[in-house]
Design a protein around this motif. Structure first.
Motif, PDB file in Angstrom:
ATOM      1  N   ILE A 237      16.359  72.475  77.124  1.00  0.00           N
ATOM      2  CA  ILE A 237      15.877  73.565  75.874  1.00  0.00           C
ATOM      3  C   ILE A 237      14.280  73.406  75.960  1.00  0.00           C
ATOM      4  N   PHE A 238      13.632  72.544  75.986  1.00  0.00           N
ATOM      5  CA  PHE A 238      12.133  72.318  75.449  1.00  0.00           C
ATOM      6  C   PHE A 238      11.359  72.346  76.234  1.00  0.00           C
ATOM      7  N   THR A 239      11.968  72.203  77.576  1.00  0.00           N
ATOM      8  CA  THR A 239      10.709  72.635  78.982  1.00  0.00           C
ATOM      9  C   THR A 239      10.938  73.669  79.365  1.00  0.00           C
ATOM     10  N   ASP A 240       9.193  74.018  79.950  1.00  0.00           N
ATOM     11  CA  ASP A 240       9.119  75.965  80.464  1.00  0.00           C
ATOM     12  C   ASP A 240       9.854  75.839  81.837  1.00  0.00           C
ATOM     13  N   VAL A 241      10.261  74.509  82.558  1.00  0.00           N
ATOM     14  CA  VAL A 241      11.231  74.995  83.731  1.00  0.00           C
ATOM     15  C   VAL A 241      12.600  75.205  83.506  1.00  0.00           C
ATOM     16  N   GLY A 242      13.071  74.289  82.259  1.00  0.00           N
ATOM     17  CA  GLY A 242      13.976  73.891  82.301  1.00  0.00           C
ATOM     18  C   GLY A 242      15.212  73.569  83.824  1.00  0.00           C
ATOM     19  N   ILE A 243      16.173  72.580  83.666  1.00  0.00           N
ATOM     20  CA  ILE A 243      17.723  72.332  84.643  1.00  0.00           C
ATOM     21  C   ILE A 243      18.623  73.247  85.542  1.00  0.00           C
TER      22      ILE A 243
END
Length: 292
Positions: free
Chosen positions: A280-286
């Motif tokens: 949710i809180f990173t530009d790339v995501g997982i």
């Protein structure tokens, strides 16, 4: 010093997402490995507590298949499945309800509260939260035609009582829902947790539906993660057998929720510590983000 600067950079990266999602609702389906590994259980609880602290209303729907299997085995009750759905007679339903509502739900609630949350456990019978009906499972006969079979107390959600959930949210509580529905005569129904999560998200007009799984997300034909797909891509990916088995009902659940008003859906690897925050809180995501 570089390590500390890196932490500050991470917080700055998260800032626009925190602003965007404050005051919205996330529905998270919690299950699989994330419910059995102690470190991942702790990280999930901390993720949920942090979301709530940031002003994001978080609703948890949990599964419990392995726990049900273990208890049925201990009671000498054999499990039978039809296309992945558990055949649920009256005796099995009593065990399912006991495990999901009396055991698993309270464990999840306890873990969230232990780590600073204010969680409240619910089943679909509380306040008629999940009004349900019998679900007939489709099977393909030898001649290729489809038939519907009765597999017992297996249900579908007819209506979600959002008033109860919103009352808890307004009181700063975290609703934790066991996927047991109630029928028109008060009977209990065993409902797929992904299905419940999707219906709850749609009823709440949630910003996000997040499914924790035991895979990285939706993969392409070469087993590479697809960071983002549209609902229109799903039928092609299923036809190409990139999406198979247990992933099919998950993406269908996401598509249904998106078509009913949910803004975005995510299928992420629940085995990864802090998977929710990373997505949710990173530009790339997982994981895989699914959009309409």
């Amino acid at each position: 010093m570089e390590h500390l600067i890196g932490k500050a950079t991470t917080l700055i990266e998260a800032l626009p997402y925190i602003r965007r999602f404050a005051g919205t609702t996330f529905v998270i389906k919690y299950g699989g490995h994330a419910m059995s590994d102690e470190k991942v259980k702790e990280s999930f609880a901390l993720d949920v507590v942090m979301l709530k602290s940031l002003g994001i209303n978080t609703v948890i729907v949990h599964g419990g298949g392995p726990q049900i299997n273990e208890t049925l085995k201990r009671f000498g009750i054999e499990s039978e499945f039809v296309r992945g759905m558990r055949v649920t007679d009256a005796e099995t339903m009593s065990v399912v309800e006991m495990v999901l509502v009396g055991q698993v739900n309270k464990e999840v609630v306890g873990y969230l509260n232990l780590h600073g949350g204010r969680a409240v456990g619910l089943s679909g019978k509380d306040g008629t939260l999940l009004l349900s009906k019998k679900l007939l499972q489709e099977i393909r006969l030898e001649d290729g035609t489809l038939d519907r079979v009765d597999i017992g107390y297996v249900g579908d959600v007819v209506k979600v009582n959002t008033d109860l959930i919103k009352t808890l949210e307004n009181g700063k509580y975290i609703p934790v829902i066991a996927p047991v529905g109630v029928g028109p005569q008060g009977e209990s129904y065993n409902i797929n947790a992904d299905l419940v999560a999707g219906r709850v998200a749609a009823a709440l007009n949630a910003q996000k539906l997040i499914l924790l799984t035991d895979t990285p997300g939706v993969l392409d034909s070469e087993k590479h993660l697809l960071p983002s797909i549209a609902v229109s891509d799903m039928h092609r990916l299923i036809a190409e057998e990139c999406i198979t088995g247990g992933m099919i009902p998950k993406v269908v659940c996401c598509a249904d929720a998106l078509n009913e008003g949910v803004k975005k859906a995510h299928i992420i690897d629940g085995r990864v510590p802090h998977a929710v925050l990373l997505e949710i809180f990173t530009d790339v995501g997982i994981g895989t983000e699914i959009t309409k």
